[in-house]
Design a protein around this motif. Sequence first.
Motif, PDB file in Angstrom:
ATOM      1  N   ILE A   1      38.990  59.642  34.788  1.00 57.76           N
ATOM      2  CA  ILE A   1      38.990  58.531  34.191  1.00 57.76           C
ATOM      3  C   ILE A   1      38.644  57.955  35.590  1.00 57.76           C
ATOM      4  CG2 ILE A   1      39.404  55.829  33.509  1.00 57.76           C
ATOM      5  CD1 ILE A   1      40.427  57.544  30.732  1.00 57.76           C
ATOM      6  N   THR A   2      39.170  57.388  36.553  1.00 63.58           N
ATOM      7  CA  THR A   2      39.691  57.259  37.997  1.00 63.58           C
ATOM      8  C   THR A   2      38.363  57.872  38.400  1.00 63.58           C
ATOM      9  OG1 THR A   2      42.367  58.062  37.944  1.00 63.58           O
ATOM     10  CG2 THR A   2      40.828  57.154  40.388  1.00 63.58           C
ATOM     11  N   ALA A   3      38.358  59.296  38.897  1.00 66.76           N
ATOM     12  CA  ALA A   3      37.411  59.821  39.130  1.00 66.76           C
ATOM     13  C   ALA A   3      36.045  59.703  38.845  1.00 66.76           C
ATOM     14  CB  ALA A   3      37.509  61.791  39.563  1.00 66.76           C
ATOM     15  N   TYR A   4      36.016  59.540  37.536  1.00 72.33           N
ATOM     16  CA  TYR A   4      34.512  58.909  37.068  1.00 72.33           C
ATOM     17  C   TYR A   4      34.571  58.016  37.752  1.00 72.33           C
ATOM     18  CZ  TYR A   4      31.395  56.128  34.271  1.00 72.33           C
ATOM     19  OH  TYR A   4      30.762  55.247  33.937  1.00 72.33           O
ATOM     20  N   ARG A   5      35.024  56.791  37.789  1.00 67.70           N
ATOM     21  CA  ARG A   5      34.746  55.160  37.818  1.00 67.70           C
ATOM     22  C   ARG A   5      34.576  55.070  40.110  1.00 67.70           C
ATOM     23  NH1 ARG A   5      38.763  51.237  35.754  1.00 67.70           N
ATOM     24  NH2 ARG A   5      37.784  49.929  36.377  1.00 67.70           N
ATOM     25  N   SER A   6      35.268  56.087  40.421  1.00 65.67           N
ATOM     26  CA  SER A   6      34.818  55.986  41.911  1.00 65.67           C
ATOM     27  C   SER A   6      33.553  56.548  42.248  1.00 65.67           C
ATOM     28  CB  SER A   6      35.978  56.392  42.746  1.00 65.67           C
ATOM     29  OG  SER A   6      35.552  56.835  43.656  1.00 65.67           O
ATOM     30  N   GLN A   7      32.737  57.027  41.229  1.00 61.09           N
ATOM     31  CA  GLN A   7      31.759  58.205  41.125  1.00 61.09           C
ATOM     32  C   GLN A   7      31.035  56.888  40.739  1.00 61.09           C
ATOM     33  OE1 GLN A   7      30.519  60.074  43.615  1.00 61.09           O
ATOM     34  NE2 GLN A   7      32.681  60.890  44.154  1.00 61.09           N
ATOM     35  N   ARG A   8      30.587  56.628  39.730  1.00 60.85           N
ATOM     36  CA  ARG A   8      29.817  55.567  38.642  1.00 60.85           C
ATOM     37  C   ARG A   8      29.459  54.230  39.699  1.00 60.85           C
ATOM     38  NH1 ARG A   8      32.626  52.408  33.712  1.00 60.85           N
ATOM     39  NH2 ARG A   8      34.082  51.523  35.529  1.00 60.85           N
ATOM     40  N   ASP A   9      30.996  53.642  40.464  1.00 58.71           N
ATOM     41  CA  ASP A   9      30.308  52.777  41.875  1.00 58.71           C
ATOM     42  C   ASP A   9      29.585  52.678  42.513  1.00 58.71           C
ATOM     43  OD1 ASP A   9      32.424  51.137  39.385  1.00 58.71           O
ATOM     44  OD2 ASP A   9      34.103  51.023  41.225  1.00 58.71           O
ATOM     45  N   ARG A  10      30.032  54.338  43.211  1.00 54.14           N
ATOM     46  CA  ARG A  10      29.131  54.641  44.442  1.00 54.14           C
ATOM     47  C   ARG A  10      28.185  54.569  43.998  1.00 54.14           C
ATOM     48  NH1 ARG A  10      27.244  59.260  46.182  1.00 54.14           N
ATOM     49  NH2 ARG A  10      28.021  59.757  44.483  1.00 54.14           N
ATOM     50  N   VAL A  11      28.015  55.532  43.001  1.00 55.68           N
ATOM     51  CA  VAL A  11      26.409  55.727  42.679  1.00 55.68           C
ATOM     52  C   VAL A  11      25.384  54.411  42.105  1.00 55.68           C
ATOM     53  CG1 VAL A  11      24.081  56.961  40.854  1.00 55.68           C
ATOM     54  CG2 VAL A  11      26.881  57.850  42.161  1.00 55.68           C
ATOM     55  N   PHE A  12      25.993  53.316  40.758  1.00 55.79           N
ATOM     56  CA  PHE A  12      25.853  52.274  40.903  1.00 55.79           C
ATOM     57  C   PHE A  12      25.933  50.794  41.198  1.00 55.79           C
ATOM     58  CE2 PHE A  12      24.685  55.266  37.305  1.00 55.79           C
ATOM     59  CZ  PHE A  12      23.294  55.235  36.674  1.00 55.79           C
ATOM     60  N   GLY A  13      26.714  50.982  42.097  1.00 50.62           N
ATOM     61  CA  GLY A  13      27.224  49.966  42.689  1.00 50.62           C
ATOM     62  C   GLY A  13      27.873  48.905  41.689  1.00 50.62           C
TER      63      GLY A  13
END
Length: 360
Positions: free
Chosen positions: A348-360
């Motif tokens: 979850i933590t890794a996914y949310r970091s990437q989600r925020d990076r990709v989609f802001g």
Amino acid sequence: MDRRKFLKTSALGGSAAATTALAAPAYAQGKRTLTMVTSWGRGLAGVFDAAQKTADNINAVSDGSLTIDVKAAGELVGAFEVFDAVTSGQADMYHAADYYFVNQHPGFAFFTGVPFGMTAIELNNWYYHGNGIELYDQLGQIFGLKSFLAGNTGTQAGGWYKKEINSPEDFNGLKIRMPGLGGKALGYMGASVQNIPGAEVYQALASGAIDATEWIGPWADEKAGFQEITKTYYAAGFHEPSAGLTLAMNRDVFDSLTPTQQKAVEISAGDANVWNLSQYLMNNGAALERLKAGGVKVLEFPDSVWDGFGAASQKVFDEFMGDELFAEIFNDYMGSMRASSGWISDSITAYRSQRDRVFG
């Protein structure tokens, strides 16, 4: 020494445990009205909602065989008197945060929140799929209670301060409202810690009786109006990474229910537990943006302060490790937290970091 005998005669357990000797009244079968006392002012955002949701659920799921009469703090007993009211038989059940009752036994804190402890997801993992329910039941038996998680505020904010906190020394002499083991930790840091019912916190902060307070999070804090008093807000706190709320029934009353009614209580509390957490999480983001737009400074404690929180929290845990049941709950709780956190971090933590990076 036998654990229950020790606790009933100890300073922590003596006064409350003695009330369990009082016989519960006999009830006729059929439709019954049960009194729920709460630690919440009527309408207090989120926490009173959880109590009312639990009561409404029981009324519905029991198909009308149970009616729950909800009393806000002060309507029958005071906010911090609900524990004694239920163990003595004055009321049938309470809805509260069980860390209010750490003077009865410090183990109660684990079912609300402890410093550097579990998030809401981790708490539910332990409670429903680890040993949480069984340990809660062991604790409840000592005081004649049958307890269920029935709400959760999610991760709580660090709180409102009349001055910025730049070092651990800034807590020395600070008058702050913080219940539970988190408050005890701040006491080790030199703070003057107050335990004030939720409905009275605004006036205490406004009057200068306290210099700082934690409450819950952006939505409930905005509703309480703390931003009218100070604009200094710490979004992340160490003291309650989640805050479970409890429905606790007088055990004799619970045992007198039919199996169907008992299951209605259990299911109703579980539904309120999930519903209330979602209520907070749904409302917090928008409330935080409104607070910022209104001039609130959202800050983060510096690392030196977090280190101070950690050292003080360890002292609190060490203080109670001589109690057999506290140690048992602590070790099981921490073991479950470690077992849950690895996957949560890697997924979850890794996914949310990437989600925020990709989609802001």
